[in-house]
Design a protein around this motif. Structure first.
Motif, PDB file in Angstrom:
ATOM      1  N   MET A 121     -55.792 -50.658  -8.859  1.00 28.30           N
ATOM      2  CA  MET A 121     -55.179 -49.621  -7.894  1.00 28.30           C
ATOM      3  C   MET A 121     -55.235 -49.893  -6.494  1.00 28.30           C
ATOM      4  N   SER A 122     -54.257 -49.643  -6.004  1.00 34.86           N
ATOM      5  CA  SER A 122     -53.851 -50.185  -4.507  1.00 34.86           C
ATOM      6  C   SER A 122     -54.829 -49.288  -3.505  1.00 34.86           C
ATOM      7  N   ILE A 123     -54.939 -49.715  -2.366  1.00 31.87           N
ATOM      8  CA  ILE A 123     -55.777 -49.218  -1.179  1.00 31.87           C
ATOM      9  C   ILE A 123     -55.017 -47.574  -0.935  1.00 31.87           C
ATOM     10  N   SER A 124     -53.750 -47.776  -0.905  1.00 34.38           N
ATOM     11  CA  SER A 124     -53.214 -46.416  -0.623  1.00 34.38           C
ATOM     12  C   SER A 124     -53.588 -45.555  -1.777  1.00 34.38           C
ATOM     13  N   GLU A 125     -53.310 -45.927  -2.849  1.00 33.49           N
ATOM     14  CA  GLU A 125     -53.712 -44.937  -4.319  1.00 33.49           C
ATOM     15  C   GLU A 125     -55.281 -44.521  -3.873  1.00 33.49           C
ATOM     16  N   GLU A 126     -56.282 -45.574  -3.734  1.00 33.15           N
ATOM     17  CA  GLU A 126     -57.637 -44.934  -3.420  1.00 33.15           C
ATOM     18  C   GLU A 126     -57.904 -44.150  -2.522  1.00 33.15           C
ATOM     19  N   LEU A 127     -57.175 -44.363  -1.394  1.00 30.47           N
ATOM     20  CA  LEU A 127     -57.476 -43.359  -0.181  1.00 30.47           C
ATOM     21  C   LEU A 127     -57.108 -41.977  -0.664  1.00 30.47           C
ATOM     22  N   LYS A 128     -55.678 -41.943  -1.144  1.00 31.56           N
ATOM     23  CA  LYS A 128     -55.154 -40.575  -1.551  1.00 31.56           C
ATOM     24  C   LYS A 128     -56.088 -39.771  -2.856  1.00 31.56           C
ATOM     25  N   GLN A 129     -56.758 -40.746  -3.699  1.00 36.01           N
ATOM     26  CA  GLN A 129     -57.577 -40.177  -4.686  1.00 36.01           C
ATOM     27  C   GLN A 129     -58.542 -39.499  -3.988  1.00 36.01           C
ATOM     28  N   GLU A 130     -59.088 -40.253  -2.999  1.00 34.98           N
ATOM     29  CA  GLU A 130     -60.416 -39.775  -2.296  1.00 34.98           C
ATOM     30  C   GLU A 130     -59.962 -38.536  -1.061  1.00 34.98           C
ATOM     31  N   GLN A 131     -58.713 -38.284  -1.229  1.00 37.79           N
ATOM     32  CA  GLN A 131     -58.132 -37.121  -0.307  1.00 37.79           C
ATOM     33  C   GLN A 131     -58.410 -37.342   1.236  1.00 37.79           C
ATOM     34  N   VAL A 132     -58.131 -38.775   1.462  1.00 36.95           N
ATOM     35  CA  VAL A 132     -58.002 -39.087   2.909  1.00 36.95           C
ATOM     36  C   VAL A 132     -56.718 -38.568   3.499  1.00 36.95           C
ATOM     37  N   ARG A 133     -56.599 -37.964   4.593  1.00 40.34           N
ATOM     38  CA  ARG A 133     -55.689 -37.497   5.138  1.00 40.34           C
ATOM     39  C   ARG A 133     -54.446 -38.631   5.302  1.00 40.34           C
ATOM     40  N   HIS A 134     -53.019 -38.308   5.109  1.00 37.04           N
ATOM     41  CA  HIS A 134     -52.156 -39.401   5.563  1.00 37.04           C
ATOM     42  C   HIS A 134     -50.774 -38.613   5.817  1.00 37.04           C
ATOM     43  N   THR A 135     -50.043 -39.204   6.499  1.00 39.54           N
ATOM     44  CA  THR A 135     -48.680 -38.486   7.024  1.00 39.54           C
ATOM     45  C   THR A 135     -47.537 -39.843   7.050  1.00 39.54           C
ATOM     46  N   ILE A 136     -46.225 -39.344   6.910  1.00 40.21           N
ATOM     47  CA  ILE A 136     -45.210 -40.250   6.831  1.00 40.21           C
ATOM     48  C   ILE A 136     -44.642 -40.034   8.273  1.00 40.21           C
ATOM     49  N   ILE A 137     -44.302 -41.179   8.727  1.00 38.49           N
ATOM     50  CA  ILE A 137     -43.576 -41.329  10.101  1.00 38.49           C
ATOM     51  C   ILE A 137     -42.468 -42.411   9.823  1.00 38.49           C
ATOM     52  N   ASP A 138     -41.259 -42.144  10.075  1.00 44.00           N
ATOM     53  CA  ASP A 138     -40.079 -42.827  10.061  1.00 44.00           C
ATOM     54  C   ASP A 138     -40.216 -43.544   8.693  1.00 44.00           C
ATOM     55  N   GLY A 139     -40.449 -42.543   7.581  1.00 41.45           N
ATOM     56  CA  GLY A 139     -40.468 -43.132   6.417  1.00 41.45           C
ATOM     57  C   GLY A 139     -41.570 -43.999   5.724  1.00 41.45           C
ATOM     58  N   GLU A 140     -42.472 -44.414   6.966  1.00 45.63           N
ATOM     59  CA  GLU A 140     -43.698 -45.107   6.766  1.00 45.63           C
ATOM     60  C   GLU A 140     -44.828 -44.399   6.489  1.00 45.63           C
ATOM     61  N   GLU A 141     -45.870 -44.868   5.454  1.00 48.69           N
ATOM     62  CA  GLU A 141     -47.048 -44.109   5.246  1.00 48.69           C
ATOM     63  C   GLU A 141     -48.250 -44.461   6.362  1.00 48.69           C
ATOM     64  N   TYR A 142     -48.980 -43.548   6.730  1.00 45.06           N
ATOM     65  CA  TYR A 142     -49.979 -43.845   7.590  1.00 45.06           C
ATOM     66  C   TYR A 142     -51.120 -43.253   7.303  1.00 45.06           C
ATOM     67  N   PHE A 143     -52.452 -43.507   7.457  1.00 43.64           N
ATOM     68  CA  PHE A 143     -53.641 -42.833   7.046  1.00 43.64           C
ATOM     69  C   PHE A 143     -54.519 -42.605   8.435  1.00 43.64           C
ATOM     70  N   TYR A 144     -55.139 -41.432   8.267  1.00 42.94           N
ATOM     71  CA  TYR A 144     -55.841 -41.190   9.366  1.00 42.94           C
ATOM     72  C   TYR A 144     -57.133 -41.974   9.694  1.00 42.94           C
ATOM     73  N   VAL A 145     -57.309 -42.470  10.769  1.00 42.76           N
ATOM     74  CA  VAL A 145     -58.331 -44.014  11.031  1.00 42.76           C
ATOM     75  C   VAL A 145     -59.705 -43.219  10.765  1.00 42.76           C
ATOM     76  N   ASP A 146     -59.904 -41.894  11.547  1.00 42.09           N
ATOM     77  CA  ASP A 146     -61.054 -41.224  11.668  1.00 42.09           C
ATOM     78  C   ASP A 146     -61.845 -40.686   9.969  1.00 42.09           C
ATOM     79  N   ASP A 147     -60.680 -40.484   9.407  1.00 47.40           N
ATOM     80  CA  ASP A 147     -61.146 -40.208   7.777  1.00 47.40           C
ATOM     81  C   ASP A 147     -61.659 -41.529   7.225  1.00 47.40           C
ATOM     82  N   ILE A 148     -60.956 -42.480   7.437  1.00 44.18           N
ATOM     83  CA  ILE A 148     -61.296 -43.545   6.706  1.00 44.18           C
ATOM     84  C   ILE A 148     -62.787 -44.085   7.301  1.00 44.18           C
ATOM     85  N   LYS A 149     -62.975 -44.068   8.592  1.00 46.34           N
ATOM     86  CA  LYS A 149     -64.407 -44.566   9.019  1.00 46.34           C
ATOM     87  C   LYS A 149     -65.489 -43.607   8.436  1.00 46.34           C
ATOM     88  N   ASP A 150     -65.135 -42.330   8.317  1.00 42.20           N
ATOM     89  CA  ASP A 150     -66.155 -41.414   7.870  1.00 42.20           C
ATOM     90  C   ASP A 150     -66.555 -41.227   6.540  1.00 42.20           C
TER      91      ASP A 150
END
Length: 81
Positions: free
Chosen positions: A1-30
């Motif tokens: 499972m990729s990091i992206s899939e794991e983060l999504k499974q754990e319901q870390v907020r993410h967004t798409i900017i200019d077609g690129e996926e980004y995750f919220y740093v604060d959620d990852i740290k928490d």
């Protein structure tokens, strides 16, 4: 499972900017103490730190063990009179 899939499974907020996926740093740290973020790759959108999943790495098992060992505090022993 990729990091992206794991983060999504754990319901870390993410967004798409200019077609690129980004995750919220604060959620990852928490939620994850075993991930390493390349802070030189963090971008800010409206003062919110975001990072692409390819700049997130897992700590090795050894590093996780060392972190756990260094963070845990030894229990104080009761003094016997």
């Amino acid at each position: 499972m990729s990091i992206s899939e794991e983060l999504k499974q754990e319901q870390v907020r993410h967004t798409i900017i200019d077609g690129e996926e980004y995750f919220y740093v604060d959620d990852i740290k928490d939620k994850f103490g075993y991930l390493i973020l390349d802070i030189t790759k963090v971008i800010y959108k409206d003062e919110t730190p975001l990072i692409k999943p390819e700049f997130i790495q897992k700590l090795s098992k050894f590093d996780q063990f060392m972190k756990q060992t260094l963070i845990s505090k030894p229990k104080k022993k009761d003094k016997e009179d």
